[in-house]
Design a protein around this motif. Structure first.
Motif, PDB file in Angstrom:
ATOM      1  N   MET A   1      39.709  34.577  57.824  1.00 58.18           N
ATOM      2  CA  MET A   1      40.029  36.006  57.816  1.00 58.18           C
ATOM      3  C   MET A   1      39.974  36.592  59.228  1.00 58.18           C
ATOM      4  O   MET A   1      40.811  37.430  59.593  1.00 58.18           O
ATOM      5  CB  MET A   1      39.069  36.766  56.883  1.00 58.18           C
ATOM      6  N   VAL A   2      38.988  36.180  60.027  1.00 58.76           N
ATOM      7  CA  VAL A   2      38.899  36.636  61.417  1.00 58.76           C
ATOM      8  C   VAL A   2      40.152  36.231  62.187  1.00 58.76           C
ATOM      9  O   VAL A   2      40.783  37.049  62.880  1.00 58.76           O
ATOM     10  CB  VAL A   2      37.636  36.070  62.099  1.00 58.76           C
TER      11      VAL A   2
ATOM     12  N   LEU B   1      46.471  37.754  55.516  1.00 58.67           N
ATOM     13  CA  LEU B   1      45.546  37.211  56.524  1.00 58.67           C
ATOM     14  C   LEU B   1      45.724  35.713  56.761  1.00 58.67           C
ATOM     15  O   LEU B   1      45.080  35.152  57.657  1.00 58.67           O
ATOM     16  CB  LEU B   1      44.092  37.493  56.102  1.00 58.67           C
ATOM     17  N   GLY B   2      46.543  35.082  55.960  1.00 52.93           N
ATOM     18  CA  GLY B   2      46.804  33.666  56.186  1.00 52.93           C
ATOM     19  C   GLY B   2      45.690  32.734  55.773  1.00 52.93           C
ATOM     20  O   GLY B   2      45.611  31.599  56.266  1.00 52.93           O
TER      21      GLY B   2
ATOM     22  N   SER C   1      32.725  32.612  51.138  1.00 52.91           N
ATOM     23  CA  SER C   1      32.325  31.412  51.867  1.00 52.91           C
ATOM     24  C   SER C   1      32.517  31.642  53.352  1.00 52.91           C
ATOM     25  O   SER C   1      33.329  32.485  53.769  1.00 52.91           O
ATOM     26  CB  SER C   1      33.154  30.201  51.429  1.00 52.91           C
ATOM     27  N   GLU C   2      31.769  30.889  54.145  1.00 50.16           N
ATOM     28  CA  GLU C   2      31.897  31.014  55.593  1.00 50.16           C
ATOM     29  C   GLU C   2      33.268  30.524  56.049  1.00 50.16           C
ATOM     30  O   GLU C   2      33.848  31.071  56.994  1.00 50.16           O
ATOM     31  CB  GLU C   2      30.772  30.238  56.281  1.00 50.16           C
ATOM     32  N   GLU C   3      33.796  29.512  55.371  1.00 51.04           N
ATOM     33  CA  GLU C   3      35.118  29.006  55.721  1.00 51.04           C
ATOM     34  C   GLU C   3      36.187  30.090  55.547  1.00 51.04           C
ATOM     35  O   GLU C   3      37.094  30.239  56.384  1.00 51.04           O
ATOM     36  CB  GLU C   3      35.461  27.791  54.864  1.00 51.04           C
ATOM     37  N   THR C   4      36.074  30.871  54.477  1.00 50.66           N
ATOM     38  CA  THR C   4      37.063  31.918  54.216  1.00 50.66           C
ATOM     39  C   THR C   4      36.980  33.042  55.238  1.00 50.66           C
ATOM     40  O   THR C   4      38.012  33.504  55.758  1.00 50.66           O
ATOM     41  CB  THR C   4      36.882  32.474  52.788  1.00 50.66           C
ATOM     42  N   VAL C   5      35.778  33.505  55.568  1.00 52.79           N
ATOM     43  CA  VAL C   5      35.689  34.627  56.509  1.00 52.79           C
ATOM     44  C   VAL C   5      36.101  34.206  57.917  1.00 52.79           C
ATOM     45  O   VAL C   5      36.629  35.030  58.684  1.00 52.79           O
ATOM     46  CB  VAL C   5      34.280  35.285  56.510  1.00 52.79           C
ATOM     47  N   VAL C   6      35.900  32.944  58.274  1.00 52.69           N
ATOM     48  CA  VAL C   6      36.401  32.467  59.572  1.00 52.69           C
ATOM     49  C   VAL C   6      37.926  32.571  59.621  1.00 52.69           C
ATOM     50  O   VAL C   6      38.511  33.044  60.603  1.00 52.69           O
ATOM     51  CB  VAL C   6      35.939  31.022  59.837  1.00 52.69           C
TER      52      VAL C   6
ATOM     53  N   ALA D   1      38.752  42.841  58.659  1.00 55.95           N
ATOM     54  CA  ALA D   1      39.264  42.285  57.402  1.00 55.95           C
ATOM     55  C   ALA D   1      38.118  42.356  56.405  1.00 55.95           C
ATOM     56  O   ALA D   1      37.138  41.606  56.522  1.00 55.95           O
ATOM     57  CB  ALA D   1      39.728  40.841  57.609  1.00 55.95           C
ATOM     58  N   GLU D   2      38.207  43.262  55.440  1.00 55.11           N
ATOM     59  CA  GLU D   2      37.077  43.549  54.562  1.00 55.11           C
ATOM     60  C   GLU D   2      37.411  43.246  53.109  1.00 55.11           C
ATOM     61  O   GLU D   2      38.473  43.631  52.620  1.00 55.11           O
ATOM     62  CB  GLU D   2      36.675  45.015  54.700  1.00 55.11           C
ATOM     63  N   SER D   3      36.482  42.587  52.467  1.00 55.87           N
ATOM     64  CA  SER D   3      36.611  42.373  51.026  1.00 55.87           C
ATOM     65  C   SER D   3      35.558  43.227  50.318  1.00 55.87           C
ATOM     66  O   SER D   3      35.832  44.342  49.902  1.00 55.87           O
ATOM     67  CB  SER D   3      36.456  40.896  50.684  1.00 55.87           C
ATOM     68  N   CYS D   4      34.326  42.755  50.228  1.00 57.47           N
ATOM     69  CA  CYS D   4      33.316  43.479  49.442  1.00 57.47           C
ATOM     70  C   CYS D   4      32.930  44.828  50.027  1.00 57.47           C
ATOM     71  O   CYS D   4      32.468  45.718  49.307  1.00 57.47           O
ATOM     72  CB  CYS D   4      32.074  42.615  49.242  1.00 57.47           C
TER      73      CYS D   4
END
Length: 419
Positions: free
Chosen positions: A342-343, A321-322, A335-340, A283-286
């Motif tokens: 996303m995983v 991604l929910g 943020s770390e909360e967002t990438v968690v 799941a990639e953004s930047c």
């Protein structure tokens, strides 16, 4: 086999196009690597333009110092191709028409169904008393001459022609003429640890290296290659010393090392996934799909890679991604909360056991005091367990994307290697 006090090679690359940056000098890199593996150390690489006086000076200097001098380039049929003339002048040899070489040229052009012209005839005027090797990939032959303990080899500058002549003729020829030691190398790849830190860890070990062993550090983006060099009289001695040194370095560096020699990080991750019979999604953004591109560059990636979602906008993060809207409002997309989340989301969406998620500010615009340009949040894991990290890079967008992707893949490697 003759002995000689000169125990090194010098490479001379000829051509104005090399000096002005129009052509990358891949010949020197290839020759340096192959000669080292052959047991001959290259001590200098010289680039010189299409200038007779400069070429003569460089030949004279190299003659005094090296057992082997290899000249590439300048053997074509045009006026700026001066190498054959300069070699003739330097060794005081007459330029004579070589019927055998001309027959090779005619046969090559005939196979192409193209006529021979006066410029091709000019290529057959060569210094007398040289040895010539036939070029099956072009018109310019390889030229070899020995003088005062130094072997001179002249090769065409076209890379595939040069490589063909070296492998087919020159290496077998010089193998009979030059006394050489066995030289073995092994390269270990490390990730996400600075060169200075690695050198500090290996400092005591390096101070006590046995004779014939040496280390070289080759840093690049988020990684450092450690090359172990082993010189010995016999292959058995060189191999034993190399194996012992490698074992100690692996003991000292542990899981900082991700591979060896031709290994790539993406290839290593692929092997780990196949060993576990598990699949991966990203799941990639930047990074905009760069991680997926790295993974799929490995043949057979379909055996462990299901796919990727480039969640560049918040809407895609939420819809596909929910990611919770409250998470984005309270913590932001970076943020770390967002990438968690996303995983977890990509694992559910693609039905995979492992995931990578990245969100950051690649730059060169878009930062803030709280979240500066180059801030990237990385997460790997699955629905139940995640590992998360935030890194602060620089303002170079391309480098930030590449480094983020590499660091994320390395995080996944370490996650997969856990007991």
């Amino acid at each position: 086999m003759e002995q000689n006090n000169k125990k090194s090679a010098i490479l001379i690359s000829v051509g104005d196009e090399l000096l002005i940056g129009q052509t990358i000098n891949s010949n020197a890199a290839w020759l340096g690597e192959k000669l080292l593996a052959f047991g001959i150390e290259v001590v200098e690489m010289i680039t010189v333009g299409d200038n007779k006086s400069h070429m003569l000076r460089v030949l004279h200097e190299s003659h005094q110092r090296a057992e082997l001098v290899i000249v590439t380039g300048g053997l074509g049929p045009t006026r700026d191709d001066l190498t054959a003339l300069v070699l003739g002048e330097y060794f005081q040899k007459n330029m004579v028409f070589n019927e055998e070489v001309f027959s090779w040229i005619k046969a090559f052009k005939m196979a192409q169904k193209k006529p021979v012209n006066e410029l091709h005839r000019k290529q057959a005027y060569l210094p007398e008393d040289f040895i010539y090797f036939r070029n099956l990939a072009g018109t310019a032959p390889a030229m070899v001459y020995r003088d005062n303990g130094t072997i001179f080899v002249s090769l065409p500058g076209v890379p595939y022609e040069m490589k063909s002549l070296m492998n087919e003729y020159v290496f077998p020829w010089i193998n009979k003429k030059i006394s050489r030691k066995i030289f073995l190398t092994k390269t270990l790849h490390t990730a996400a640890v600075p060169e200075s830190e690695i050198a500090s860890i290996l400092s005591d070990f390096e101070d006590n290296l046995a004779d014939g062993l040496s280390l070289a550090y080759l840093p690049s983006l988020a990684r450092v290659k450690i090359r172990i060099n082993s010189r010995a009289v016999t292959e058995e001695e060189a191999k034993a010393a190399l194996t012992k040194a490698e074992s100690k370095i692996r003991e000292l560096l542990g899981d900082m090392i991700y591979g060896e020699n031709e290994d790539s990080l993406e290839g290593v991750v692929g092997r780990l996934l196949m060993e576990k019979k598990q699949f991966l999604g990203t799941a990639e953004s930047c990074t905009g799909g760069y991680i997926a591109q790295m993974i799929t560059s490995v043949p057979g990636a379909s055996q462990y890679f299901n796919g990727s979602v480039v969640a560049y906008s918040n809407e895609v993060k939420m819809d596909l991604l929910g990611v919770k809207k409250t998470t984005l409002i309270n913590h932001g997309a970076v943020s770390e909360e967002t990438v968690v989340e996303m995983v977890k989301g990509i694992c559910r969406r693609l039905k995979v056991e492992n995931a990578i998620a990245v969100s950051g500010i690649a730059g060169p615009q878009g930062g803030s005091p709280e979240k500066p340009i180059g801030m990237v949040c990385l997460a790997v894991g699955n629905v139940e367990n995640q590992v998360v990290d935030t890194v602060y890079l620089n303002h170079n967008r391309k480098l930030n994307i590449e480094k983020s992707a590499f660091l994320a893949l390395n995080m996944l490697r370490l996650f997969l290697q856990r007991p």
